[in-house]
Design a protein around this motif. Structure first.
Motif, PDB file in Angstrom:
ATOM      1  N   SER A 163       7.328   1.664   0.736  1.00  0.00           N
ATOM      2  CA  SER A 163       5.895   1.433   0.945  1.00  0.00           C
ATOM      3  C   SER A 163       5.476  -0.002   0.664  1.00  0.00           C
ATOM      4  O   SER A 163       4.291  -0.317   0.709  1.00  0.00           O
ATOM      5  CB  SER A 163       5.084   2.392   0.079  1.00  0.00           C
ATOM      6  OG  SER A 163       5.393   2.205  -1.292  1.00  0.00           O
ATOM      7  N   GLY A 164       6.423  -0.872   0.334  1.00  0.00           N
ATOM      8  CA  GLY A 164       6.162  -2.311   0.294  1.00  0.00           C
ATOM      9  C   GLY A 164       5.777  -2.954  -1.014  1.00  0.00           C
ATOM     10  O   GLY A 164       5.368  -4.118  -1.006  1.00  0.00           O
ATOM     11  N   ILE A 197       6.751   3.106   6.319  1.00  0.00           N
ATOM     12  CA  ILE A 197       6.306   1.881   6.995  1.00  0.00           C
ATOM     13  C   ILE A 197       4.797   1.896   7.201  1.00  0.00           C
ATOM     14  O   ILE A 197       4.129   0.861   7.060  1.00  0.00           O
ATOM     15  CB  ILE A 197       7.061   1.694   8.324  1.00  0.00           C
ATOM     16  CG1 ILE A 197       8.520   1.307   8.055  1.00  0.00           C
ATOM     17  CG2 ILE A 197       6.393   0.641   9.205  1.00  0.00           C
ATOM     18  CD1 ILE A 197       8.704  -0.040   7.373  1.00  0.00           C
ATOM     19  N   ASP A 198       4.220   3.053   7.496  1.00  0.00           N
ATOM     20  CA  ASP A 198       2.761   3.133   7.608  1.00  0.00           C
ATOM     21  C   ASP A 198       2.092   2.745   6.293  1.00  0.00           C
ATOM     22  O   ASP A 198       1.099   2.000   6.276  1.00  0.00           O
ATOM     23  CB  ASP A 198       2.343   4.550   8.005  1.00  0.00           C
ATOM     24  CG  ASP A 198       2.610   4.868   9.465  1.00  0.00           C
ATOM     25  OD1 ASP A 198       2.857   3.917  10.246  1.00  0.00           O
ATOM     26  OD2 ASP A 198       2.583   6.065   9.826  1.00  0.00           O
ATOM     27  N   ARG A 223       2.403  -0.991   5.810  1.00  0.00           N
ATOM     28  CA  ARG A 223       1.468  -1.760   6.650  1.00  0.00           C
ATOM     29  C   ARG A 223       0.065  -1.754   6.044  1.00  0.00           C
ATOM     30  O   ARG A 223      -0.653  -2.764   6.119  1.00  0.00           O
ATOM     31  CB  ARG A 223       1.449  -1.183   8.064  1.00  0.00           C
ATOM     32  CG  ARG A 223       2.712  -1.495   8.863  1.00  0.00           C
ATOM     33  CD  ARG A 223       2.539  -1.200  10.339  1.00  0.00           C
ATOM     34  NE  ARG A 223       3.725  -1.638  11.088  1.00  0.00           N
ATOM     35  CZ  ARG A 223       4.549  -0.834  11.734  1.00  0.00           C
ATOM     36  NH1 ARG A 223       4.329   0.469  11.736  1.00  0.00           N
ATOM     37  NH2 ARG A 223       5.593  -1.306  12.377  1.00  0.00           N
ATOM     38  N   ARG A 224      -0.321  -0.643   5.452  1.00  0.00           N
ATOM     39  CA  ARG A 224      -1.627  -0.594   4.796  1.00  0.00           C
ATOM     40  C   ARG A 224      -1.673  -1.563   3.621  1.00  0.00           C
ATOM     41  O   ARG A 224      -2.691  -2.207   3.356  1.00  0.00           O
ATOM     42  CB  ARG A 224      -1.910   0.828   4.296  1.00  0.00           C
ATOM     43  CG  ARG A 224      -2.204   1.836   5.381  1.00  0.00           C
ATOM     44  CD  ARG A 224      -2.510   3.197   4.756  1.00  0.00           C
ATOM     45  NE  ARG A 224      -1.941   4.280   5.552  1.00  0.00           N
ATOM     46  CZ  ARG A 224      -1.827   5.531   5.128  1.00  0.00           C
ATOM     47  NH1 ARG A 224      -2.236   5.840   3.899  1.00  0.00           N
ATOM     48  NH2 ARG A 224      -1.314   6.462   5.901  1.00  0.00           N
ATOM     49  N   GLY A 226      -0.752  -5.503   5.399  1.00  0.00           N
ATOM     50  CA  GLY A 226      -1.479  -6.028   6.545  1.00  0.00           C
ATOM     51  C   GLY A 226      -0.554  -6.742   7.506  1.00  0.00           C
ATOM     52  O   GLY A 226       0.545  -6.280   7.807  1.00  0.00           O
ATOM     53  N   GLU A 227      -0.992  -7.893   7.966  1.00  0.00           N
ATOM     54  CA  GLU A 227      -0.192  -8.668   8.925  1.00  0.00           C
ATOM     55  C   GLU A 227       0.713  -9.687   8.244  1.00  0.00           C
ATOM     56  O   GLU A 227       1.404 -10.446   8.914  1.00  0.00           O
ATOM     57  CB  GLU A 227      -1.138  -9.408   9.893  1.00  0.00           C
ATOM     58  CG  GLU A 227      -2.055  -8.496  10.698  1.00  0.00           C
ATOM     59  CD  GLU A 227      -1.263  -7.532  11.553  1.00  0.00           C
ATOM     60  OE1 GLU A 227      -0.260  -7.954  12.170  1.00  0.00           O
ATOM     61  OE2 GLU A 227      -1.641  -6.340  11.607  1.00  0.00           O
ATOM     62  N   PRO A 272       6.078  -8.859   8.748  1.00  0.00           N
ATOM     63  CA  PRO A 272       6.544  -8.095   9.915  1.00  0.00           C
ATOM     64  C   PRO A 272       7.388  -6.908   9.447  1.00  0.00           C
ATOM     65  O   PRO A 272       8.334  -7.067   8.677  1.00  0.00           O
ATOM     66  CB  PRO A 272       7.406  -9.105  10.683  1.00  0.00           C
ATOM     67  CG  PRO A 272       6.982 -10.451  10.184  1.00  0.00           C
ATOM     68  CD  PRO A 272       6.588 -10.243   8.755  1.00  0.00           C
ATOM     69  N   LEU A 273       7.032  -5.714   9.904  1.00  0.00           N
ATOM     70  CA  LEU A 273       7.689  -4.487   9.458  1.00  0.00           C
ATOM     71  C   LEU A 273       8.212  -3.694  10.644  1.00  0.00           C
ATOM     72  O   LEU A 273       7.571  -3.644  11.697  1.00  0.00           O
ATOM     73  CB  LEU A 273       6.705  -3.616   8.671  1.00  0.00           C
ATOM     74  CG  LEU A 273       6.172  -4.205   7.367  1.00  0.00           C
ATOM     75  CD1 LEU A 273       5.020  -3.369   6.834  1.00  0.00           C
ATOM     76  CD2 LEU A 273       7.271  -4.317   6.322  1.00  0.00           C
ATOM     77  N   THR A 274       9.373  -3.062  10.450  1.00  0.00           N
ATOM     78  CA  THR A 274      10.045  -2.336  11.517  1.00  0.00           C
ATOM     79  C   THR A 274      10.593  -1.024  10.961  1.00  0.00           C
ATOM     80  O   THR A 274      11.077  -0.986   9.837  1.00  0.00           O
ATOM     81  CB  THR A 274      11.229  -3.160  12.081  1.00  0.00           C
ATOM     82  OG1 THR A 274      10.750  -4.437  12.499  1.00  0.00           O
ATOM     83  CG2 THR A 274      11.896  -2.456  13.252  1.00  0.00           C
TER      84      THR A 274
END
Length: 236
Positions: A50-51, A74-75, A78-79, A82-83, A86-88
């Motif tokens: 989750s980052g 990944i969702d 991304r929350r 943000g931008e 870069p996530l895949t």
């Protein structure tokens, strides 16, 4: 464990990861300490979840790219990011979607122990590292299995289950145990030079109420959890 498993409990894993002793006050601080000054470095977060690690690396000045096999993770990432990153969605057992010699560092935080075969993933990690670049990895400590499963063959690479709680909900996680010699062999056979093998203590910032009494008293033998490895791709 499959990506589907993490899709199923992604929110609970994220909640546990945010504040638990093992993640927030042990594994993540240890990886960041081993990474050191990352300002201006290009880093691949392999199995980013989750980052939270990627977010801290960005805060410290790194240029981060991430992937994970779980779309739900990944969702969440991304929350959080943000931008900025870069996530895949990508499976670490498949060839990496990056050019040769792209990254200064690859961090593999608590991901390799889900894989039976490390050879192909580590070869890909070596390929995308720049000369002199580092792999910074954490895995379940193999010696913990000597304590937790004393009747099992320590030297066998084998599958095992572990009962855990995620956000207070019982969950079963599945890992691959491999002895220390197989950890080192896989890394060196991939053409990486081991620079550090570490077994750090929990962060000094750990809230006292999170520490079991024996660990709070300073008894290091009561804390077998993760093993940390830093390995370097030889300079050209």
């Amino acid at each position: 464990m499959s990506a589907d498993d993490y899709d199923r409990f992604a929110d609970d894993y994220e909640a546990e990861n945010a504040s638990s002793l093992l993640n927030a006050y042990y594994e993540r601080p240890a990886v960041l300490d081993l990474a050191g000054d990352v300002r201006g470095r290009t880093i691949l977060d392999a199995g980013c979840g989750s980052g939270p690690l990627a977010a801290e690396l960005v805060t410290r000045g790194a240029d981060v790219v991430g992937f994970d096999g779980s779309p739900a993770m990944i969702d969440l990432a991304r929350r959080r990011l943000g931008e900025a990153v870069p996530l895949t969605v990508h499976d670490l057992t498949e060839p990496l979607p990056y050019d040769d010699e792209t990254f200064d560092d690859v961090v593999a935080s608590l991901v390799l122990h889900y894989l039976e075969d490390w050879d192909a993933p580590l070869a890909e990690i070596r390929r995308v590292l720049k000369p002199g670049g580092r792999l910074i990895a954490s895995v379940n400590h193999p010696f913990a299995q000597v304590l937790n499963a004393p009747t099992e063959d320590y030297f066998a690479t084998r599958l095992y289950d572990e009962d855990v709680e995620l956000a207070g909900k019982p969950t079963v996680l599945t890992f691959w145990h491999r002895p220390l010699r197989e950890v080192v062999r896989a890394v060196t056979d991939a053409g990486l030079s081991v620079r550090v093998i570490d077994e750090p203590a929990p962060s000094a910032d750990t809230p006292a109420d999170l520490l079991p009494p024996r660990i709070a008293s300073g008894e290091r033998s009561a804390f077998f959890c993760f093993l940390f490895v830093v390995a370097e791709k030889p300079a050209a």
